[in-house]
Design a protein around this motif. Structure first.
Motif, PDB file in Angstrom:
ATOM      1  N   PRO A 180       0.820  -1.215   0.000  1.00  0.00           N
ATOM      2  CA  PRO A 180       0.000   0.000   0.000  1.00  0.00           C
ATOM      3  C   PRO A 180       0.855   1.267   0.000  1.00  0.00           C
ATOM      4  O   PRO A 180       1.916   1.302   0.630  1.00  0.00           O
ATOM      5  CB  PRO A 180      -0.834  -0.098   1.278  1.00  0.00           C
ATOM      6  N   VAL A 189       0.921   5.827  -0.068  1.00  0.00           N
ATOM      7  CA  VAL A 189       0.217   7.090   0.170  1.00  0.00           C
ATOM      8  C   VAL A 189       0.765   8.108  -0.828  1.00  0.00           C
ATOM      9  O   VAL A 189       1.971   8.379  -0.846  1.00  0.00           O
ATOM     10  CB  VAL A 189       0.433   7.616   1.611  1.00  0.00           C
ATOM     11  N   CYS A 236      -3.357   8.918  -9.686  1.00  0.00           N
ATOM     12  CA  CYS A 236      -3.954   7.994  -8.704  1.00  0.00           C
ATOM     13  C   CYS A 236      -4.851   6.976  -9.394  1.00  0.00           C
ATOM     14  O   CYS A 236      -5.049   5.875  -8.893  1.00  0.00           O
ATOM     15  CB  CYS A 236      -4.669   8.743  -7.575  1.00  0.00           C
ATOM     16  N   CYS A 280      -3.990   2.289  -2.599  1.00  0.00           N
ATOM     17  CA  CYS A 280      -3.474   3.654  -2.621  1.00  0.00           C
ATOM     18  C   CYS A 280      -4.367   4.603  -1.833  1.00  0.00           C
ATOM     19  O   CYS A 280      -5.579   4.575  -1.961  1.00  0.00           O
ATOM     20  CB  CYS A 280      -3.413   4.036  -4.102  1.00  0.00           C
ATOM     21  N   GLU A 281      -3.733   5.404  -0.975  1.00  0.00           N
ATOM     22  CA  GLU A 281      -4.471   6.466  -0.283  1.00  0.00           C
ATOM     23  C   GLU A 281      -3.920   7.794  -0.789  1.00  0.00           C
ATOM     24  O   GLU A 281      -2.774   7.855  -1.245  1.00  0.00           O
ATOM     25  CB  GLU A 281      -4.260   6.369   1.230  1.00  0.00           C
ATOM     26  N   ARG A 313      -2.984  13.336   8.064  1.00  0.00           N
ATOM     27  CA  ARG A 313      -2.724  11.987   8.554  1.00  0.00           C
ATOM     28  C   ARG A 313      -1.252  11.816   8.898  1.00  0.00           C
ATOM     29  O   ARG A 313      -0.396  12.571   8.449  1.00  0.00           O
ATOM     30  CB  ARG A 313      -3.113  10.979   7.476  1.00  0.00           C
ATOM     31  N   CYS A 362       4.791   4.537   6.481  1.00  0.00           N
ATOM     32  CA  CYS A 362       4.048   4.417   5.209  1.00  0.00           C
ATOM     33  C   CYS A 362       5.004   4.567   4.021  1.00  0.00           C
ATOM     34  O   CYS A 362       6.022   5.255   4.122  1.00  0.00           O
ATOM     35  CB  CYS A 362       2.993   5.519   5.093  1.00  0.00           C
TER      36      CYS A 362
END
Ligand code: IMP
Ligand code: MG
Length: 183
Positions: A43, A45, A61, A68-69, A96, A101
């Motif tokens: 994952p 960011v 994105c 994916c954030e 956040r 990450c």
């Protein structure tokens, strides 16, 4: 001033398209595959630097397949004369924590390199698991601090460009292509 004259003046500043919509689209697909290959299912960011990178962020994105954030920040660098103070003022911070990450900074353009140099320092201090930089455009001939992106989609000469998120006086961000601005 007549409405027609205002429109004419606005359009006259769009000197020449230097990167068209199709070219941008295919470069973004390639960048998406590059990101998928590197992270291999891990994952990520994506952190976009506002405002210039908002259009690029929206497209990149959607070009990645790994989980994916997305997050946004707004930052201004302060300079003393011609040298960076190394201090970046974050006018809007991430909403956040990015500790541990895999973070990718999504930027519109690297010019002198000062802004990203400062932002990378700030984000690294928050201990992400990894930190990379993907930029849509790069003007290496303008560099003042030694800074290199992990991926740059297009290298351009020393021109002032507008469109696809990039502005001149807050205008032209909505052009779907990248154009040279007529000074
Ligand atoms: P740097 O700190 O000089 O690398 O600044 C990069 C920032 O300057 C970018 O994020 C843009 O906001 C702005 N910028 C640099 N070159 C251009 C350009 O050609 N058109 C529009 N904005 C630019
Ligand atoms: Mg910017």
């Amino acid at each position: 001033m007549q409405k027609e004259e205002q429109i004419k003046q606005y359009q006259a500043r769009i000197k020449k398209v230097i990167i068209g919509e199709d070219e941008i689209r295919s470069a973004i697909q390639k960048a998406g595959r590059y990101i998928d290959d590197i992270y291999d299912g891990k994952p990520i960011v994506l952190v976009s630097i506002l405002k210039g990178a908002f259009v690029f962020m929206a497209d990149i994105c959607r070009a990645v397949s790994v989980p994916c954030e997305i997050a946004f920040m707004c930052a201004k660098s302060y300079y003393e004369g011609t040298s960076s103070s190394g201090v970046v003022r974050i006018t809007m911070d991430l909403d956040r924590d990015i500790t541990d990450c895999h973070v990718i900074i999504i930027e519109d353009i690297i010019d002198t390199g000062r802004t990203l140099n400062d932002i990378v320092k700030v984000l690294k201090s928050r201990n992400p698991a990894s930190l990379r930089v993907v930029t849509l455009l790069d003007k290496p001939s303008r560099r003042v601090v030694d800074f290199k992106a992990d991926m740059s989609l297009f290298t351009i000469p020393d021109l002032f460009v507008i469109g696809y998120g990039l502005d001149c006086g807050e205008r032209y961000r909505n052009l779907p292509y990248i154009a040279e601005y007529a000074e």
